[in-house]
Design a protein around this motif. Sequence first.
Motif, short mmCIF file in Angstrom:
data_model
loop_
_atom_site.label_atom_id
_atom_site.label_comp_id
_atom_site.label_asym_id
_atom_site.label_seq_id
_atom_site.Cartn_x
_atom_site.Cartn_y
_atom_site.Cartn_z
N CYS A 26 57.52 8.65 54.19
CA CYS A 26 56.35 9.15 53.45
C CYS A 26 55.72 10.38 54.09
N GLY A 27 55.69 10.41 55.40
CA GLY A 27 54.92 11.42 56.11
C GLY A 27 53.50 10.91 56.33
N TRP A 28 52.82 11.52 57.29
CA TRP A 28 51.46 11.08 57.63
C TRP A 28 50.50 11.28 56.47
N ASP A 29 50.63 12.39 55.73
CA ASP A 29 49.68 12.68 54.65
C ASP A 29 49.73 11.61 53.56
N GLU A 30 50.93 11.28 53.11
CA GLU A 30 51.03 10.25 52.06
C GLU A 30 50.63 8.88 52.60
#
Length: 79
Positions: A26-30
Amino acid sequence: MDAPRKQDPLHGINLETILTRLVAYCGWDELADRIEIRCFYSDPSIKSSLKFLRRTPWARKKVEDLYLFFQEDIEEKCK
């Protein structure tokens, strides 16, 4: 006799693996959008997030539930 036991879908997967795979997927933002906890959007790191998640059962549950939701996709990507 004994009733069949439900298998734990997270058996054998530690919290660090779950978090690392979620971040890769996902990544940190999502991740921060899906689970609103400060350690995901304010200077995120695996180390600080693990520290918080290990002390906070409700947050850990949310992370584990999100992992289970994406588990098939994550495992396919991690192959």
